[in-house]
Design an enzyme around this catalytic site. Sequence first.
Site, PDB file in Angstrom:
ATOM      1  N   ASP A 135      -6.039  -3.525  -2.251  1.00  0.00           N
ATOM      2  CA  ASP A 135      -4.961  -3.152  -1.337  1.00  0.00           C
ATOM      3  C   ASP A 135      -4.261  -4.376  -0.747  1.00  0.00           C
ATOM      4  O   ASP A 135      -4.897  -5.300  -0.227  1.00  0.00           O
ATOM      5  CB  ASP A 135      -5.558  -2.309  -0.208  1.00  0.00           C
ATOM      6  CG  ASP A 135      -4.513  -1.595   0.600  1.00  0.00           C
ATOM      7  OD1 ASP A 135      -3.713  -2.268   1.266  1.00  0.00           O
ATOM      8  OD2 ASP A 135      -4.495  -0.345   0.582  1.00  0.00           O
TER       9      ASP A 135
ATOM     10  N   SER B 142       0.829  -1.199   0.000  1.00  0.00           N
ATOM     11  CA  SER B 142       0.000   0.000   0.000  1.00  0.00           C
ATOM     12  C   SER B 142       0.870   1.257   0.000  1.00  0.00           C
ATOM     13  O   SER B 142       1.729   1.400  -0.860  1.00  0.00           O
ATOM     14  CB  SER B 142      -0.974  -0.040   1.183  1.00  0.00           C
ATOM     15  OG  SER B 142      -2.034   0.867   1.008  1.00  0.00           O
TER      16      SER B 142
END
Length: 283
Positions: A163, A38
């Site tokens: 993510d 991320s």
Amino acid sequence: METAFVLGGGGVLGAVEVGMLRALLERGIVPDLVLGTSVGALNGAIVAAQPDLSVIDRLTELWVATAQSRDVYGDNPLRTVRRAVSTGTHIYSSAPLRQRLTDELGDTRFEDLPVRLEVCAASIERAAEHWFTSGPIVPAILASAAVPGLLPPAEIDGEHFLDGGLVNSIPVSRAVELGATRIFVLQVGRIDRPLKAPTKPWEVARVSFEVARRHRFMRDMATIPDGVEAHVLPAGGTSAKDDSLRAHRDFGGVQARIDGSYDASRAFLREVLGDSDEADPQP
């Protein structure tokens, strides 16, 4: 000795990793391997491209500019509502983040980097942890940072990604698998705060995610084999207010987070590696 920097996810709290990187690089601790999830993928890509102390100015300028422009989550409320209704899956466009990444990294490929970089994302179709290790960097970071509900899934070669924090938010285990013998963990501070049962609807997802994140991280730390050093750097400048509903849009504390984590990490490294601020001896 193979030195790995493991940079975890955490949205706007990723600014703390800049302070940690400064403390490490000032001691002459340079990675042989960078792993990012991320926002950690974004910070990690830049340090892998420029693995020296000068990268701190570059990262700081990027974070401060993002805070001032507020373009990553800068849509007006009406447009946000319209997008949520029309897509049914997300409230922000990924275009501003893509543009910022392109401005910073251009068409750089993993193969171009002086330090090995791997980026974690979650494959939807395979329901699996996926590691990007080759090809263009920008699409890989967009996939790794596609926060469910906030940004749309990223499509790469017909596969959709969310993510990387969903599957491996702080990828210590990957560093061990790849042969690292000294690991520096750059996490954003959430694992340090006590959890309590949610009392509001919007707290349910956050608490659930934190349970999964911390379980994986603690298990991975507990199973690090003998002969492998793992140092978890402290995050400064964060607090419980960073868990509020709108905290993902709060870029206001960027410099304080960078400075706070630098001070905390510098003190930590003095304690575990020695009192001197001189460069760390390299193997």
